[in-house]
Motif scaffolding. Sequence first.
Motif, PDB file in Angstrom:
ATOM      1  N   TYR A  56       0.927  -1.115  -0.150  1.00  0.00           N
ATOM      2  CA  TYR A  56      -0.096   0.021   0.028  1.00  0.00           C
ATOM      3  C   TYR A  56       0.760   1.369  -0.026  1.00  0.00           C
ATOM      4  CZ  TYR A  56       1.256   0.028   4.897  1.00  0.00           C
ATOM      5  OH  TYR A  56       1.748   0.166   6.188  1.00  0.00           O
ATOM      6  N   ASN A  58       1.828   4.873   2.016  1.00  0.00           N
ATOM      7  CA  ASN A  58       1.522   5.503   3.266  1.00  0.00           C
ATOM      8  C   ASN A  58       1.184   6.903   2.960  1.00  0.00           C
ATOM      9  OD1 ASN A  58       4.095   6.707   2.702  1.00  0.00           O
ATOM     10  ND2 ASN A  58       5.025   5.788   4.671  1.00  0.00           N
ATOM     11  N   TYR A  66       3.059  -4.863   2.989  1.00  0.00           N
ATOM     12  CA  TYR A  66       2.099  -5.331   3.993  1.00  0.00           C
ATOM     13  C   TYR A  66       2.272  -6.724   4.473  1.00  0.00           C
ATOM     14  CZ  TYR A  66      -2.056  -6.421   6.475  1.00  0.00           C
ATOM     15  OH  TYR A  66      -2.849  -6.835   7.228  1.00  0.00           O
ATOM     16  N   LEU A 132      -1.019 -11.447  12.699  1.00  0.00           N
ATOM     17  CA  LEU A 132      -0.811  -9.944  12.898  1.00  0.00           C
ATOM     18  C   LEU A 132      -0.494  -9.730  14.130  1.00  0.00           C
ATOM     19  CD1 LEU A 132      -3.402  -7.971  10.673  1.00  0.00           C
ATOM     20  CD2 LEU A 132      -1.097  -9.029  10.070  1.00  0.00           C
ATOM     21  N   ILE A 136       2.466  -6.992  15.124  1.00  0.00           N
ATOM     22  CA  ILE A 136       2.377  -5.921  16.034  1.00  0.00           C
ATOM     23  C   ILE A 136       3.444  -5.812  17.255  1.00  0.00           C
ATOM     24  CG2 ILE A 136       0.904  -4.905  17.538  1.00  0.00           C
ATOM     25  CD1 ILE A 136      -1.301  -4.931  15.652  1.00  0.00           C
ATOM     26  N   GLN A 140       5.934  -2.900  17.639  1.00  0.00           N
ATOM     27  CA  GLN A 140       5.625  -1.945  18.511  1.00  0.00           C
ATOM     28  C   GLN A 140       6.850  -1.310  19.327  1.00  0.00           C
ATOM     29  OE1 GLN A 140       2.232  -3.605  20.736  1.00  0.00           O
ATOM     30  NE2 GLN A 140       1.378  -1.686  21.274  1.00  0.00           N
ATOM     31  N   ARG A 141       7.293  -2.339  19.928  1.00  0.00           N
ATOM     32  CA  ARG A 141       8.662  -2.044  20.692  1.00  0.00           C
ATOM     33  C   ARG A 141       9.812  -2.916  20.704  1.00  0.00           C
ATOM     34  NH1 ARG A 141       9.407   2.921  22.324  1.00  0.00           N
ATOM     35  NH2 ARG A 141      10.977   1.805  23.727  1.00  0.00           N
TER      36      ARG A 141
ATOM     37  N   LEU B 132      -6.296  -4.875  13.458  1.00  0.00           N
ATOM     38  CA  LEU B 132      -5.017  -4.987  13.726  1.00  0.00           C
ATOM     39  C   LEU B 132      -4.325  -4.595  12.065  1.00  0.00           C
ATOM     40  CD1 LEU B 132      -3.838  -8.245  15.676  1.00  0.00           C
ATOM     41  CD2 LEU B 132      -4.786  -5.854  16.457  1.00  0.00           C
ATOM     42  N   GLU B 133      -4.926  -4.689  11.128  1.00  0.00           N
ATOM     43  CA  GLU B 133      -4.495  -4.157   9.996  1.00  0.00           C
ATOM     44  C   GLU B 133      -4.380  -2.885  10.059  1.00  0.00           C
ATOM     45  OE1 GLU B 133      -5.536  -5.759   5.978  1.00  0.00           O
ATOM     46  OE2 GLU B 133      -6.360  -3.721   5.593  1.00  0.00           O
ATOM     47  N   ARG B 135      -3.725  -0.891  12.493  1.00  0.00           N
ATOM     48  CA  ARG B 135      -2.595  -0.769  13.456  1.00  0.00           C
ATOM     49  C   ARG B 135      -1.323  -0.954  12.748  1.00  0.00           C
ATOM     50  NH1 ARG B 135      -2.943  -2.352  19.197  1.00  0.00           N
ATOM     51  NH2 ARG B 135      -0.948  -1.416  19.126  1.00  0.00           N
ATOM     52  N   ILE B 136      -1.310  -1.939  11.848  1.00  0.00           N
ATOM     53  CA  ILE B 136       0.087  -2.409  11.549  1.00  0.00           C
ATOM     54  C   ILE B 136       0.287  -1.243  10.253  1.00  0.00           C
ATOM     55  CG2 ILE B 136       1.194  -3.930   9.638  1.00  0.00           C
ATOM     56  CD1 ILE B 136       0.334  -6.089  11.286  1.00  0.00           C
ATOM     57  N   MET B 137      -0.812  -0.688   9.458  1.00  0.00           N
ATOM     58  CA  MET B 137      -0.571   0.081   8.592  1.00  0.00           C
ATOM     59  C   MET B 137      -0.003   1.488   9.210  1.00  0.00           C
ATOM     60  SD  MET B 137      -3.074  -0.795   5.450  1.00  0.00           S
ATOM     61  CE  MET B 137      -3.109  -2.258   4.560  1.00  0.00           C
ATOM     62  N   ILE B 138      -0.353   1.680  10.484  1.00  0.00           N
ATOM     63  CA  ILE B 138       0.217   2.735  11.085  1.00  0.00           C
ATOM     64  C   ILE B 138       1.501   2.575  11.664  1.00  0.00           C
ATOM     65  CG2 ILE B 138      -0.338   4.280  12.977  1.00  0.00           C
ATOM     66  CD1 ILE B 138      -2.011   4.884  10.690  1.00  0.00           C
ATOM     67  N   LEU B 139       1.585   1.608  12.142  1.00  0.00           N
ATOM     68  CA  LEU B 139       2.955   1.307  12.781  1.00  0.00           C
ATOM     69  C   LEU B 139       4.109   1.321  11.887  1.00  0.00           C
ATOM     70  CD1 LEU B 139       1.948  -1.065  15.801  1.00  0.00           C
ATOM     71  CD2 LEU B 139       3.199   1.092  15.882  1.00  0.00           C
ATOM     72  N   GLN B 140       3.654   0.567  10.800  1.00  0.00           N
ATOM     73  CA  GLN B 140       4.942   0.046   9.699  1.00  0.00           C
ATOM     74  C   GLN B 140       5.854   1.405   9.294  1.00  0.00           C
ATOM     75  OE1 GLN B 140       2.856  -2.115   7.030  1.00  0.00           O
ATOM     76  NE2 GLN B 140       5.154  -3.463   6.592  1.00  0.00           N
ATOM     77  N   ARG B 141       5.051   2.255   8.858  1.00  0.00           N
ATOM     78  CA  ARG B 141       5.602   3.485   8.043  1.00  0.00           C
ATOM     79  C   ARG B 141       5.197   4.918   8.218  1.00  0.00           C
ATOM     80  NH1 ARG B 141      10.878   3.396   7.197  1.00  0.00           N
ATOM     81  NH2 ARG B 141      10.296   5.006   5.868  1.00  0.00           N
ATOM     82  N   GLU B 142       4.670   5.042   9.552  1.00  0.00           N
ATOM     83  CA  GLU B 142       4.163   6.312   9.812  1.00  0.00           C
ATOM     84  C   GLU B 142       4.948   6.824  10.917  1.00  0.00           C
ATOM     85  OE1 GLU B 142       2.227   7.987   7.991  1.00  0.00           O
ATOM     86  OE2 GLU B 142       0.970   6.557   6.875  1.00  0.00           O
ATOM     87  N   LYS B 146       2.683  11.211  13.399  1.00  0.00           N
ATOM     88  CA  LYS B 146       1.289  10.688  12.393  1.00  0.00           C
ATOM     89  C   LYS B 146       0.532   9.795  13.273  1.00  0.00           C
ATOM     90  CE  LYS B 146       0.775  12.507   8.372  1.00  0.00           C
ATOM     91  NZ  LYS B 146       2.067  12.779   7.708  1.00  0.00           N
ATOM     92  N   TYR B 170       1.578   1.840  23.699  1.00  0.00           N
ATOM     93  CA  TYR B 170       0.514   1.453  22.553  1.00  0.00           C
ATOM     94  C   TYR B 170       0.749   1.887  21.036  1.00  0.00           C
ATOM     95  CZ  TYR B 170      -4.184   1.060  20.128  1.00  0.00           C
ATOM     96  OH  TYR B 170      -4.984   0.891  19.301  1.00  0.00           O
ATOM     97  N   LEU B 171       1.290   3.184  21.341  1.00  0.00           N
ATOM     98  CA  LEU B 171       1.892   3.655  20.216  1.00  0.00           C
ATOM     99  C   LEU B 171       3.037   3.528  19.398  1.00  0.00           C
ATOM    100  CD1 LEU B 171       0.356   7.519  20.647  1.00  0.00           C
ATOM    101  CD2 LEU B 171      -0.635   5.964  18.826  1.00  0.00           C
ATOM    102  N   GLY B 172       3.883   2.712  20.261  1.00  0.00           N
ATOM    103  CA  GLY B 172       4.957   2.314  20.115  1.00  0.00           C
ATOM    104  C   GLY B 172       6.238   3.244  20.172  1.00  0.00           C
TER     105      GLY B 172
END
Lengths: 193, 193
Positions: A56, A58, A66, A132, A136, A140-141, B132-133, B135-142, B146, B170-172
């Motif tokens: 996808y 960003n 993905y 997933l 995560i 995450q960390r 979860l999808e 969240r992953i799309m956010i965690l991966q490359r934002e 953001k 939670y936001l990493g």
Amino acid sequence: MYQTLKTLDFFTEAELQEAMEAATFHVIPKGQIHINQGEVCKDVLFIKKGLMRSFYYNSESEEVTYCFSFENAFFTAYSSWIQQKPSPENIQAITDTEVYIIKRHDVLRLQENSINWQKFFRTQAEGAYISLENRIMILQRESAEKRYEDLLERHPEYLQQIPLNYLASYLGITQRHLSRIRQNLANLKPTVI
Amino acid sequence: MYQTLKTLDFFTEAELQEAMEAATFHVIPKGQIHINQGEVCKDVLFIKKGLMRSFYYNSESEEVTYCFSFENAFFTAYSSWIQQKPSPENIQAITDTEVYIIKRHDVLRLQENSINWQKFFRTQAEGAYISLENRIMILQRESAEKRYEDLLERHPEYLQQIPLNYLASYLGITQRHLSRIRQNLANLKPTVI
DNA sequence: TTACTTATTGGACAAATGTCCTTTCTGACC
DNA sequence: GGTCAGAAAGGACATTTGTCCAATAAGTAA
């Protein structure tokens, strides 16, 4: 596909036949996109031979990988499939890929009155959830280096078959940084020749 | 719980009654852990009132918040529930929380011969996958900023109810960095009084 | 109100990661 | 072998994020 489904031990022979009859064989050439971002997903693939990925864009319009899918697995733009909303993902063949395609219409018909098919799709959804969750907990960390090491452990085959630029965004980093990590690890644990 | 299930429109009245009879009411005091990491999850909660979270420890033994659950939602250590393996997560009450507890044994009995319950658990699994999808799309490359802005948009209620140290992991990110982000945003878009 | 605990913020510096490019390597093809 | 294109590595510097604390702010019980 028949064998993979049969091994799951969910289905009657009649149900298996019904599924096989609904499937059609195709070859998706390397690089071709089967489902474009924005389309509503109307079918599911079973990969007989080859390798596909989902990616996808960003908020910076960077291409982000993905996930990947290998031989003998089902693959689709899952969130779009579930919700019948426009897909955030593009589904693309990494190599020439042989697939069976089953149309959504037929899948719904299979599901309609079969507790076996309901059970199958429930377990598919559960399996998708679990992979997933693992990702995560890593994203995450854990440091980028840990994430790479984890990938080496869990999916060594990824390193053999997938270009590093795809792996980098999959891990949530740039290719520059992935290269740096590989350099570091190579110095620490030199491969025995 | 009755009302929430009824609204889904999956179940017969008899099935709803059966579910209610299987549930028992409990209060989990603030801070108490309902499922410990390492235990196999044997029940599912429905939160009537209150707020819970799931957390785990990463490779540096830092506490990392995995997710939250609010009123009128089902909640459990889902991956452990699915696989019946030791849970990576701890399930904890953030405030005093009123819950209905349904034992796994009873859930399996409900599912056994009911296509409605199969369908319900399939859709639960699908819904869990989709969040979860996202969240992953956010965690991966934002960027972290953001991710915080995205949280503000999607879940403004989190900011009202959840301590910032939980939100940070939670936001990493670290709480130090979250504080920095909030500072930046406050300067850019000062709140109208 | 006071004392005490917990939540949140922020300074100073260090480490991780990104950006922008150039170079090196590798495989396909002639 | 020579040439070309795509994949991967890496130098130099900028930005983001983390670490370690100390300082406030906010909340609770006596």
